[in-house]
Motif scaffolding. Structure first.
Motif, PDB file in Angstrom:
ATOM      1  N   ASN A  27      -6.037  -3.106  -6.945  1.00 40.39           N
ATOM      2  CA  ASN A  27      -6.103  -3.660  -8.482  1.00 40.39           C
ATOM      3  C   ASN A  27      -5.298  -3.112  -9.325  1.00 40.39           C
ATOM      4  N   ASP A  28      -4.091  -2.806  -8.594  1.00 38.55           N
ATOM      5  CA  ASP A  28      -2.411  -2.380 -10.006  1.00 38.55           C
ATOM      6  C   ASP A  28      -1.656  -2.960  -9.798  1.00 38.55           C
ATOM      7  N   ALA A  29      -1.409  -3.364 -10.470  1.00 39.25           N
ATOM      8  CA  ALA A  29      -0.359  -4.832 -10.492  1.00 39.25           C
ATOM      9  C   ALA A  29       1.454  -4.100 -10.099  1.00 39.25           C
ATOM     10  N   GLN A  78       1.211  -2.201  -6.642  1.00 38.65           N
ATOM     11  CA  GLN A  78       1.238  -3.838  -5.793  1.00 38.65           C
ATOM     12  C   GLN A  78       2.687  -4.023  -5.535  1.00 38.65           C
ATOM     13  N   VAL A  79       3.759  -3.934  -7.049  1.00 37.40           N
ATOM     14  CA  VAL A  79       4.971  -4.386  -7.156  1.00 37.40           C
ATOM     15  C   VAL A  79       6.327  -2.922  -6.677  1.00 37.40           C
ATOM     16  N   ALA A  80       5.043  -1.713  -6.474  1.00 39.42           N
ATOM     17  CA  ALA A  80       5.546  -0.184  -5.339  1.00 39.42           C
ATOM     18  C   ALA A  80       6.024  -0.801  -4.095  1.00 39.42           C
ATOM     19  N   ASP A  81       4.093  -0.906  -3.876  1.00 43.25           N
ATOM     20  CA  ASP A  81       4.022  -1.870  -2.699  1.00 43.25           C
ATOM     21  C   ASP A  81       4.999  -2.265  -2.033  1.00 43.25           C
ATOM     22  N   VAL A  82       5.239  -3.460  -2.143  1.00 41.38           N
ATOM     23  CA  VAL A  82       6.206  -4.379  -2.033  1.00 41.38           C
ATOM     24  C   VAL A  82       7.664  -3.875  -2.165  1.00 41.38           C
ATOM     25  N   THR A 141      -1.437 -10.503  -9.587  1.00 40.83           N
ATOM     26  CA  THR A 141      -1.274 -11.599 -11.209  1.00 40.83           C
ATOM     27  C   THR A 141       0.286 -12.092 -11.179  1.00 40.83           C
ATOM     28  N   ALA A 142       0.349 -13.590 -11.374  1.00 41.38           N
ATOM     29  CA  ALA A 142       1.066 -13.998 -11.059  1.00 41.38           C
ATOM     30  C   ALA A 142       2.691 -13.472 -12.065  1.00 41.38           C
ATOM     31  N   GLN A 143       1.992 -12.770 -13.029  1.00 42.10           N
ATOM     32  CA  GLN A 143       3.550 -12.422 -13.935  1.00 42.10           C
ATOM     33  C   GLN A 143       4.294 -10.657 -13.432  1.00 42.10           C
ATOM     34  N   ALA A 144       3.580 -10.274 -13.431  1.00 41.82           N
ATOM     35  CA  ALA A 144       3.605  -8.927 -12.562  1.00 41.82           C
ATOM     36  C   ALA A 144       4.340  -9.019 -11.298  1.00 41.82           C
TER      37      ALA A 144
END
Length: 316
Positions: A75-77, A80-84, A101-104
Motif C-alpha cells: 500500500n505504498d506507491a 511499488q515503483v522500487a518493486d517494478v 495509483t495511476a500518477q505514481a
C-alpha cells in the motif's frame, strides 16, 4: 522519472537482451524459464490476495515454463515503483501490475514499455499506453450502485460514501459513476465521505465517527467501494443498534458479503472480477508473442437478496 532511473532501465533492458541472446547461442534457451513479474499494489484484503494466489496456482499447474516473481507494494506507491525497478533488473519478459495509483506508477511503466518490456495492467489503470489492460468496468459499477439505491429508497436518502484509495482509477470511476446518477436529484445526497483505502479497519474508524456525528435516521445508506469497507460499516452499525433502516452496498464478491446479504445485513454487492486466472493466461500469451486485445473487460454481476443463493460459498 529522473534521468538516472531512465538510464538504469535502459541499461537493464539492454543487458537482459544480451543475456537472452547469449543463452540462445549456447543452445540452452529452450531450458530457461520465462520470467514474468507480478507487482501487486497491496495485499491488505482478500480480493487482492485472491488476484495473486489464483494466478500463481494456475501458473504452477499449467505453465511449467513460467517463473512468476511476485512483489507486494504494501500500500505504498514508492515501494511499488522500487518493486517494478527490481523486477526489470531481474530480466522479466512481461510485467503484470495492479498499480496502487495511476500518477505514481505511470512513469516507471512508461519507461518499461519504452524499453521493450510488455506491460499488462490488472484492475487499475495508468496514464500511459500499455500492452493490455484487464479488469471489470468500474464506472458502470458505481452507476449500478446508485440505481439500486434509488430503487430501494425511492423517497430519497442521505448517504455515506466509503471511498477506496485516493487517486486509484477504480476509486475515481466508482465514485464518478455513482455521483453522475444521483446528480441533480435533490432527494439523494452524500452527506459524508472518506478515503478508507479499501480496508475494513479504516472504514470501521470512520463509521464510528459517523454514528457519533449523525443521529439515528439522519442517514439511510452506506455506499462502499468494496466489501471489506461495507462489512466494516455493518460491524459498526450493528454494534450501535443502527443497522435497521440503513442500506449497505459493497463491491468485489467476498463470501462473507454474500453471507451478510443472505442474513439481511447488507443490501447488495457488485461482483468485480479479480483477474485470475485470466491475468496469467494473458501474460502467457504476451510472453509467447501471441496477439492480444488492448483491453479485456471482464463481466460484473449485481448480487442482492433475490439471487444471493446462486453465489453463497462461490466468492473469495
Amino acid at each position: 522519472m529522473n534521468t538516472n532511473r531512465r538510464q538504469f532501465l535502459k541499461l537493464t533492458a539492454a543487458l537482459t537482451t544480451a543475456a537472452a541472446l547469449a543463452g540462445s547461442a549456447r543452445g540452452a534457451f529452450a531450458d530457461e524459464k520465462i520470467k514474468i513479474g507480478f507487482s501487486q499494489g497491496t495485499m491488505n484484503h482478500p480480493w487482492r490476495i485472491a488476484m495473486v494466489e489464483v494466478n500463481k496456482k494456475f501458473a504452477a499447474e499449467n505453465y511449467p515454463e513460467i517463473e512468476l516473481i511476485v512483489t507486494d507494494g504494501n500500500n505504498d506507491a514508492s515501494k511499488q515503483v522500487a518493486d517494478v525497478e527490481s523486477l526489470v533488473a531481474q530480466g522479466i519478459k512481461v510485467l503484470v501490475i495492479s498499480p496502487l495509483t495511476a500518477q505514481a506508477l505511470t512513469p516507471v511503466i512508461k519507461d518499461a514499455m519504452a524499453n521493450g518490456i510488455p506491460v499488462l495492467t490488472l484492475d487499475r489503470k495508468v496514464n500511459t499506453e500499455v500492452t493490455c489492460h484487464m479488469g471489470g468496468a468500474n464506472l458502470p459499477l458505481g452507476e449500478g450502485a446508485a440505481k439500486f439505491l434509488i430503487n430501494a429508497l425511492p423517497d430519497g436518502a442521505k448517504i455515506i460514501e466509503l471511498q477506496g484509495t485516493a487517486g486509484a482509477s477504480a476509486t475515481l470511476d466508482r465514485h464518478k459513476g455513482f455521483a453522475d446518477v444521483i446528480a441533480g436529484n435533490s432527494k439523494y445526497e452524500v452527506v459524508a465521505d472518506q478515503n478508507c483505502d479499501y480496508t475494513r479497519d479504516k472504514a470501521v474508524k470512520f463509521m464510528e465517527d459517523m454514528v457519533q456525528r449523525f443521529k439515528a435516521g439522519e442517514f439511510q445508506a452506506v455506499y462502499a467501494h468494496n466489501d471489506e469497507m461495507a462489512l466494516g460499516a455493518v460491524q459498526v452499525l450493528e454494534a450501535a443498534g443502527r443497522l435497521d433502516g440503513v442500506e449497505v452496498i459493497g463491491m468485489d464478491g467476498q463470501n462473507n458479503a454474500f453471507d451478510a446479504i443472505k442474513a439481511g445485513k447488507m443490501s447488495a454487492c457488485f461482483i468485480y472480477p479479480y483477474c485470475a486466472p485470466e491475468g496469467i493466461q494473458a501474460a502467457h500469451k504476451i510472453a509467447k508473442g501471441e496477439a492480444i486485445e488492448k483491453e479485456i473487460v471482464l463481466p460484473t454481476v449485481e448480487v442482492t437478496s433475490a439471487n444471493v443463493d446462486q453465489f453463497v460459498g462461490k466468492g473469495i
